[in-house]
Design a protein around this motif. Sequence first.
Motif, PDB file in Angstrom:
ATOM      1  N   TYR A 174       0.819  -1.213   0.000  1.00 10.10           N
ATOM      2  CA  TYR A 174       0.000   0.000   0.000  1.00 10.10           C
ATOM      3  C   TYR A 174       0.856   1.268   0.000  1.00 10.10           C
ATOM      4  O   TYR A 174       1.759   1.407   0.822  1.00 10.10           O
ATOM      5  CB  TYR A 174      -0.969   0.018   1.199  1.00 10.10           C
ATOM      6  CG  TYR A 174      -2.111   0.962   0.950  1.00 10.10           C
ATOM      7  CD1 TYR A 174      -3.172   0.590   0.133  1.00 10.10           C
ATOM      8  CD2 TYR A 174      -2.100   2.247   1.465  1.00 10.10           C
ATOM      9  CE1 TYR A 174      -4.213   1.466  -0.140  1.00 10.10           C
ATOM     10  CE2 TYR A 174      -3.146   3.139   1.193  1.00 10.10           C
ATOM     11  CZ  TYR A 174      -4.190   2.735   0.380  1.00 10.10           C
ATOM     12  OH  TYR A 174      -5.214   3.607   0.099  1.00 10.10           O
ATOM     13  N   GLY A 175       0.565   2.165  -0.921  1.00  7.63           N
ATOM     14  CA  GLY A 175       1.313   3.418  -1.014  1.00  7.63           C
ATOM     15  C   GLY A 175       2.429   3.367  -2.049  1.00  7.63           C
ATOM     16  O   GLY A 175       2.972   4.393  -2.438  1.00  7.63           O
ATOM     17  N   LYS A 176       2.772   2.169  -2.534  1.00  8.99           N
ATOM     18  CA  LYS A 176       3.897   2.040  -3.479  1.00  8.99           C
ATOM     19  C   LYS A 176       3.628   2.786  -4.789  1.00  8.99           C
ATOM     20  O   LYS A 176       4.511   3.434  -5.337  1.00  8.99           O
ATOM     21  CB  LYS A 176       4.163   0.563  -3.799  1.00  8.99           C
ATOM     22  CG  LYS A 176       4.826  -0.211  -2.671  1.00  8.99           C
ATOM     23  CD  LYS A 176       6.346  -0.083  -2.738  1.00  8.99           C
ATOM     24  CE  LYS A 176       7.056  -0.828  -1.635  1.00  8.99           C
ATOM     25  NZ  LYS A 176       6.650  -0.467  -0.277  1.00  8.99           N
ATOM     26  N   LEU A 177       2.407   2.692  -5.297  1.00 10.90           N
ATOM     27  CA  LEU A 177       2.105   3.300  -6.594  1.00 10.90           C
ATOM     28  C   LEU A 177       2.045   4.821  -6.493  1.00 10.90           C
ATOM     29  O   LEU A 177       2.612   5.533  -7.316  1.00 10.90           O
ATOM     30  CB  LEU A 177       0.774   2.743  -7.118  1.00 10.90           C
ATOM     31  CG  LEU A 177       0.330   3.221  -8.493  1.00 10.90           C
ATOM     32  CD1 LEU A 177       1.303   2.778  -9.566  1.00 10.90           C
ATOM     33  CD2 LEU A 177      -1.061   2.672  -8.836  1.00 10.90           C
ATOM     34  N   SER A 178       1.397   5.325  -5.477  1.00 10.54           N
ATOM     35  CA  SER A 178       1.206   6.777  -5.383  1.00 10.54           C
ATOM     36  C   SER A 178       2.323   7.445  -4.595  1.00 10.54           C
ATOM     37  O   SER A 178       2.391   8.670  -4.538  1.00 10.54           O
ATOM     38  CB  SER A 178      -0.138   7.080  -4.721  1.00 10.54           C
ATOM     39  OG  SER A 178      -0.192   6.502  -3.438  1.00 10.54           O
TER      40      SER A 178
ATOM     41  N   LYS B 241      -4.014   8.243  -9.892  1.00 13.84           N
ATOM     42  CA  LYS B 241      -3.054   7.416  -9.140  1.00 13.84           C
ATOM     43  C   LYS B 241      -3.515   7.197  -7.707  1.00 13.84           C
ATOM     44  O   LYS B 241      -3.435   6.106  -7.172  1.00 13.84           O
ATOM     45  CB  LYS B 241      -1.702   8.137  -9.107  1.00 13.84           C
ATOM     46  CG  LYS B 241      -0.677   7.550 -10.024  1.00 13.84           C
ATOM     47  CD  LYS B 241       0.669   8.165  -9.690  1.00 13.84           C
ATOM     48  CE  LYS B 241       1.575   8.125 -10.899  1.00 13.84           C
ATOM     49  NZ  LYS B 241       2.790   8.894 -10.684  1.00 13.84           N
ATOM     50  N   PHE B 242      -3.945   8.291  -7.084  1.00 13.53           N
ATOM     51  CA  PHE B 242      -4.464   8.188  -5.733  1.00 13.53           C
ATOM     52  C   PHE B 242      -5.788   8.933  -5.640  1.00 13.53           C
ATOM     53  O   PHE B 242      -5.877  10.041  -6.148  1.00 13.53           O
ATOM     54  CB  PHE B 242      -3.475   8.778  -4.708  1.00 13.53           C
ATOM     55  CG  PHE B 242      -3.874   8.450  -3.307  1.00 13.53           C
ATOM     56  CD1 PHE B 242      -3.471   7.258  -2.719  1.00 13.53           C
ATOM     57  CD2 PHE B 242      -4.691   9.305  -2.591  1.00 13.53           C
ATOM     58  CE1 PHE B 242      -3.868   6.933  -1.427  1.00 13.53           C
ATOM     59  CE2 PHE B 242      -5.102   8.980  -1.299  1.00 13.53           C
ATOM     60  CZ  PHE B 242      -4.691   7.792  -0.714  1.00 13.53           C
TER      61      PHE B 242
ATOM     62  N   ARG C 281       2.755   7.271  -1.333  1.00  9.30           N
ATOM     63  CA  ARG C 281       2.344   7.656   0.025  1.00  9.30           C
ATOM     64  C   ARG C 281       2.979   6.716   1.039  1.00  9.30           C
ATOM     65  O   ARG C 281       3.097   5.513   0.802  1.00  9.30           O
ATOM     66  CB  ARG C 281       0.832   7.573   0.181  1.00  9.30           C
ATOM     67  CG  ARG C 281       0.197   8.395  -0.884  1.00  9.30           C
ATOM     68  CD  ARG C 281      -1.013   9.095  -0.502  1.00  9.30           C
ATOM     69  NE  ARG C 281      -1.220  10.053  -1.591  1.00  9.30           N
ATOM     70  CZ  ARG C 281      -2.063  11.047  -1.548  1.00  9.30           C
ATOM     71  NH1 ARG C 281      -2.760  11.272  -0.482  1.00  9.30           N
ATOM     72  NH2 ARG C 281      -2.188  11.854  -2.580  1.00  9.30           N
TER      73      ARG C 281
ATOM     74  N   GLU D  56      -4.325   3.287  -6.396  1.00  8.19           N
ATOM     75  CA  GLU D  56      -3.729   2.705  -5.177  1.00  8.19           C
ATOM     76  C   GLU D  56      -4.720   1.725  -4.535  1.00  8.19           C
ATOM     77  O   GLU D  56      -4.349   0.625  -4.116  1.00  8.19           O
ATOM     78  CB  GLU D  56      -3.404   3.844  -4.190  1.00  8.19           C
ATOM     79  CG  GLU D  56      -2.541   3.422  -3.036  1.00  8.19           C
ATOM     80  CD  GLU D  56      -1.124   3.079  -3.461  1.00  8.19           C
ATOM     81  OE1 GLU D  56      -0.394   3.988  -3.813  1.00  8.19           O
ATOM     82  OE2 GLU D  56      -0.760   1.888  -3.429  1.00  8.19           O
ATOM     83  N   ASN D  57      -5.980   2.128  -4.500  1.00  2.00           N
ATOM     84  CA  ASN D  57      -6.996   1.281  -3.879  1.00  2.00           C
ATOM     85  C   ASN D  57      -7.335   0.071  -4.743  1.00  2.00           C
ATOM     86  O   ASN D  57      -7.668  -0.995  -4.233  1.00  2.00           O
ATOM     87  CB  ASN D  57      -8.251   2.095  -3.559  1.00  2.00           C
ATOM     88  CG  ASN D  57      -7.990   3.068  -2.414  1.00  2.00           C
ATOM     89  OD1 ASN D  57      -6.935   3.006  -1.790  1.00  2.00           O
ATOM     90  ND2 ASN D  57      -8.924   3.961  -2.154  1.00  2.00           N
TER      91      ASN D  57
END
Length: 501
Positions: A169-173, A251-252, A175, A256-257
């Motif tokens: 979680y957070g890798k793509l955006s 992206k977010f 965060r 991400e979700n």
Amino acid sequence: MEHTLNVYNSLKRQKEVFNPINEGHIGMYVCGPTVYSDVHLGNCRTFVSFDIIYRYLMYLGYRVRYVRNITDVGHLVGDVDTGGEDKIAEKARLEQLEPMEVVQKYMNGFHDMMKVFNTLPPSIEPRATGHIIEQIEMVQSIIDNGYAYVKNGSVYFDTIKFAKENDVYGKLSGRIIEDLISESRDDLKNQDEKNHPADFAIWIKASPTHLMRWNSPWSVGFPGWHLECSAMSTKYLGKTFDIHGGGNDLKFPHHENEVAQNHGACGCAPANYWLHTNMLLMNGRKMSKSEDNSITPQELFTGESSHISKGYSPMMIRFFMLQSHYRSTLDLTDEALQAAEKGYKRLMEANKSLQALAYNGKDTEGALDKEINQLIDLVYTEMNDDFNTPKALARLFELVPKANGLKDGHLSFDEITSYTLDRLKSTFQVFIYDIFGLQDEDFGGEEGNEAVDGLMKLIIDIRQSARANKDWGTSDKIRDTLNALEIKLKDGKDGTSWSKN
Ligand code: AMP
Ligand code: ZN
């Protein structure tokens, strides 16, 4: 020629050699439009960018399954249905239509616009409302795997639990989950149903007035926004597929979700490569309706907007889009459109004369062969470097003087083999029509354009003097006749210009 394709993978923040899961095949999913209003030019830019990517992948010989969804379930701003309207329901009330009529109307408009811009239809265009069962099944899998919880008939994704157990979680955006946890701790007491503000709804219980609603094991309700893409991409492309695309504004939280949901339901990542397009600006600012900084495609075609001095044809706009890389912002200005118009005409005219060259070339290599072949190789090199259309276009323009030189005799056919001449001709044809997806515009050749421009200038001058002499009969006659021919005049501060619908 060897083609090693490199793509910029947003997930890794770097360019990577593209390797599909199944040799020769590519699965590509792109987030489509929410159909509650007319498609805007920013959307068009994203879909034209992916159209060129789709076309180039096919040109490279891949069999591509291109899935682009239609979001026809209206979505709320928040995660709880407190009786407020979603965007589709609001439009339905305003236009006195059934929600499905709203969806059909704007979906038809979207398809028309995609045709106008000559984008190829996707292989599958699934609609969210047609895949409620698949979405319910996915929610159930996420619950079964312990990553979602039910509260008052709604189902929430347990982001915190997921993030702690999966390093995803957070890798793509970009965060950082620790920040997310600590930042939102203070807000916890304000959250109504969710355990944590970072959690998000995957099924929402409908309020009594909510129009679009379906039965589910948890409540009569509707799916969360992010769920449809997870469910439909899995259905048509498999649990893990090659490319997932969309605008970088998605992206977010959307993408991400989506990643979290796929991991939560299937235990694996949805896509190996994430491609994100950048935003369309106008006069240096984000195109936005609320700030009176937007233009519809129709206004752009007719010139009926204070932001432009005249109308521009769809192919000139497509060419304009090609002149920037899909990962860069694109700034729409009148000057840039005028430059694109010139460039487009120059390229199409050069190609026309190139294709008309009757000479076959020599058998033995001449002075021009090496140079032309190197430039042609570079056109492909640029496209293989993350679909760099502006650079590929620039290489084609380096070849234009060669094509024009052969036509007007500045360059000798003694300098070129028939192989090179054929390759030059086919490179132009393939790039202009098959890969860039440009089309010929109505007005004939170079001479035709000059003649029409000259005649139009004459007509505009006559109309100007008629108006100066208060000869309204003549000026009205000119305007009406031009209207009947679908030619529009536009009076601007730099004089009168014209465009054809
Ligand atoms: P939407 O209907 O808002 O979900 O948008 C459909 C697609 O268009 C998404 O992939 C968005 O990222 C993209 N998009 C929205 N606004 C812009 C813009 N100004 N420039 C480029 N792409 C955009
Ligand atoms: Zn999506």
